[in-house]
Write a protein that holds these residues in place. Structure first.
Motif, short mmCIF file in Angstrom:
data_model
loop_
_atom_site.label_atom_id
_atom_site.label_comp_id
_atom_site.label_asym_id
_atom_site.label_seq_id
_atom_site.Cartn_x
_atom_site.Cartn_y
_atom_site.Cartn_z
N SER A 24 -11.66 -14.01 1.85
CA SER A 24 -11.00 -12.67 1.65
C SER A 24 -11.72 -11.84 0.25
O SER A 24 -12.01 -10.56 0.32
CB SER A 24 -9.30 -12.84 1.15
N VAL A 25 -11.91 -12.67 -0.81
CA VAL A 25 -12.43 -12.08 -2.01
C VAL A 25 -13.79 -11.60 -1.70
O VAL A 25 -14.32 -10.38 -2.03
CB VAL A 25 -12.45 -13.12 -3.17
N LEU A 26 -14.64 -12.55 -1.00
CA LEU A 26 -16.04 -12.11 -0.57
C LEU A 26 -16.04 -10.87 0.29
O LEU A 26 -17.06 -10.23 -0.08
CB LEU A 26 -16.81 -13.53 0.04
N TYR A 27 -15.11 -10.95 1.15
CA TYR A 27 -15.15 -9.63 2.05
C TYR A 27 -14.91 -8.37 1.17
O TYR A 27 -15.44 -7.43 1.29
CB TYR A 27 -14.31 -9.72 3.10
N VAL A 28 -13.74 -8.41 0.52
CA VAL A 28 -13.28 -7.26 -0.35
C VAL A 28 -14.45 -6.78 -1.32
O VAL A 28 -14.69 -5.89 -1.30
CB VAL A 28 -12.01 -7.58 -1.07
N TRP A 30 -17.93 -7.57 -1.04
CA TRP A 30 -18.69 -6.85 -0.38
C TRP A 30 -18.53 -5.55 0.47
O TRP A 30 -19.32 -4.54 0.17
CB TRP A 30 -19.09 -7.76 0.95
N ASP A 31 -17.26 -5.29 0.83
CA ASP A 31 -17.03 -3.92 1.25
C ASP A 31 -16.80 -2.86 0.20
O ASP A 31 -17.24 -1.75 0.45
CB ASP A 31 -15.70 -3.97 2.01
N LEU A 32 -16.46 -3.19 -0.95
CA LEU A 32 -16.39 -2.34 -2.21
C LEU A 32 -17.73 -1.95 -2.58
O LEU A 32 -18.19 -0.60 -3.06
CB LEU A 32 -15.54 -2.79 -3.23
N ILE A 33 -18.63 -2.81 -2.71
CA ILE A 33 -20.11 -2.56 -3.12
C ILE A 33 -20.81 -2.01 -2.08
O ILE A 33 -21.66 -0.91 -2.33
CB ILE A 33 -20.63 -4.15 -3.55
N THR A 36 -17.05 1.15 0.49
CA THR A 36 -15.95 1.99 0.10
C THR A 36 -15.99 2.45 -1.28
O THR A 36 -16.24 1.68 -2.26
CB THR A 36 -14.86 1.00 0.28
N PRO A 37 -16.06 3.69 -1.42
CA PRO A 37 -16.30 4.66 -2.60
C PRO A 37 -15.25 4.49 -3.62
O PRO A 37 -14.79 5.66 -4.22
CB PRO A 37 -16.70 5.88 -2.22
N GLU A 38 -14.59 3.54 -3.98
CA GLU A 38 -13.35 3.29 -4.80
C GLU A 38 -14.02 3.26 -6.21
O GLU A 38 -14.97 3.10 -6.47
CB GLU A 38 -12.62 2.09 -4.70
N MET A 39 -13.02 3.77 -7.03
CA MET A 39 -13.38 3.79 -8.33
C MET A 39 -13.82 2.52 -9.08
O MET A 39 -13.11 1.37 -8.46
CB MET A 39 -12.27 4.66 -9.29
N LYS A 40 -14.74 2.35 -10.14
CA LYS A 40 -15.01 0.97 -10.48
C LYS A 40 -14.02 0.15 -10.91
O LYS A 40 -14.07 -0.78 -10.69
CB LYS A 40 -15.97 1.55 -11.61
N VAL A 41 -13.10 0.65 -11.86
CA VAL A 41 -11.93 0.09 -12.42
C VAL A 41 -11.01 -0.69 -11.29
O VAL A 41 -10.73 -1.66 -11.31
CB VAL A 41 -11.21 0.72 -13.37
N MET A 42 -10.85 0.36 -10.09
CA MET A 42 -10.03 -0.24 -9.05
C MET A 42 -11.07 -1.20 -8.00
O MET A 42 -10.16 -2.00 -7.72
CB MET A 42 -9.80 0.87 -8.08
N LYS A 43 -12.30 -1.32 -8.17
CA LYS A 43 -12.97 -2.23 -7.47
C LYS A 43 -12.73 -3.67 -8.14
O LYS A 43 -12.42 -4.69 -7.42
CB LYS A 43 -14.47 -2.02 -7.47
N TRP A 44 -12.79 -3.56 -9.38
CA TRP A 44 -12.52 -4.91 -10.30
C TRP A 44 -10.94 -5.36 -10.04
O TRP A 44 -10.81 -6.50 -9.81
CB TRP A 44 -12.65 -4.87 -11.80
#
Length: 327
Positions: A24-28, A30-33, A36-44
């Protein structure tokens, strides 16, 4: 309190959960990178919370944040319930991280659970306020670090009270039933923290919903609309109550944002908007979160053992000297 030494989860189930969590962590991540153009702090934040909540975190991410198709993130994250999810994830990423790190460290000092939980509370609040709120969000809010601390203090305290109201009894009850969960070297510790974070997210969501609705906390965002350190000044004046706006009014937004239904995702994270909330309402909600925390403490004391310490032999605890029970 009837403590027993029967594990609340078999070892194979824990390792299966950890394997699913890794995927799950690897997929999330990968998708964020990659898409999905989420804000950097929210990616973390999403990566950390998925690390703590496993496949459940992935499901929440999929339905509330993952961009379904290119150029649609602004519209996708615009509904208020998704904005509140973003606030809750941000809260959990900061507060739960502080709590888990403190629990892992204090276990080596043999403190009683009754003392340990308040050290964890202080660590969670400090990590959430000083790092995830004030430090990571100050540029987006256009404030100095000190001013960001001032504006973030009350909303973060409310969020922390609610998060701990869920995490506290879950941790104590699970650890009371299998004291291996008090030590960070045990897989039961990490499973207990995962369960506690899940409960904390559920309990704190209504509080974060209220905070976002009243502009006391930020919600979900997107780099395309908000950039990496704030939003264009001309976007500030867009009416948040309209529900519709023209893309031409904000050139920084892609066409998909023009039919978002709500403009929260495209507007700046203006924490000062809480000035429209009366002091009485803030006080009432703050007291409600303290009441939630008190109920969480009562549940921990009623169904767990606040006197237990790491390393205490299981046989020395109430209910452990019965014949036929084995570790």
């Amino acid at each position: 309190m009837n403590t027993h030494n029967t594990p609340w989860a078999p070892a194979w189930a824990l390792w299966l959960w950890f394997a699913l969590t890794l995927v799950s962590v690897l997929y999330v991540a990968w998708d964020l990178i990659t898409r999905t153009p989420e804000m950097k702090v929210m990616k973390w934040g999403w990566v950390l919370v998925t690390l703590y909540t496993g496949p459940v975190g992935l499901l929440i991410y999929w339905f509330s944040c993952r961009e379904p198709s290119p150029g649609t993130h602004e519209a996708f994250v615009a509904p208020l319930w998704k904005q509140a999810v973003g606030s809750t994830i941000h809260c959990a990423a900061g507060d739960a991280t502080g709590i888990i790190v403190a629990a892992a460290i204090t276990g080596y000092f043999g403190l009683s659970m009754g003392v340990d939980i308040w050290i964890e509370y202080a660590a969670g609040f400090a990590f959430g306020l000083f790092i995830f709120q004030a430090l990571f969000m100050k540029d987006m809010m256009g404030l100095s670090y000190g001013e960001a601390l001032r504006q973030s203090f009350l909303p973060e305290w409310m969020s922390m009270n609610a998060m701990m109201a869920g995490m506290l009894p879950t941790m104590v009850i699970l650890m009371s039933r299998d004291m291996r969960a008090m030590e960070a070297t045990s897989p039961w510790f990490w499973a207990a923290m995962s369960a506690a974070t899940l409960v904390g997210v559920v309990v704190s969501y209504p509080v974060n919903y209220w905070l976002v609705k009243n502009q006391l906390k930020h919600g979900m965002g997107t780099e395309r609309a908000l950039g990496k350190g704030g939003t264009a000044k001309e976007e500030v004046s867009l009416p948040a109550h309209d529900g519709h706006f023209m893309a031409s009014m904000s050139p920084a937004l892609p066409p998909a944002a023009a039919h978002a239904g709500h403009t929260r995702a495209a507007l700046p994270m203006d924490m000062a908007g809480g000035g429209r909330v009366s002091g009485l309402r803030k006080a009432v909600v703050t007291l409600l979160t303290l009441l939630m925390l008190a109920v969480g403490y009562w549940l921990a004391a009623r169904y767990g053992d606040l006197s237990m310490r790491p390393g205490t032999p299981m046989e020395a605890m109430p209910g452990m000297d019965m014949p036929g029970h084995q570790m």
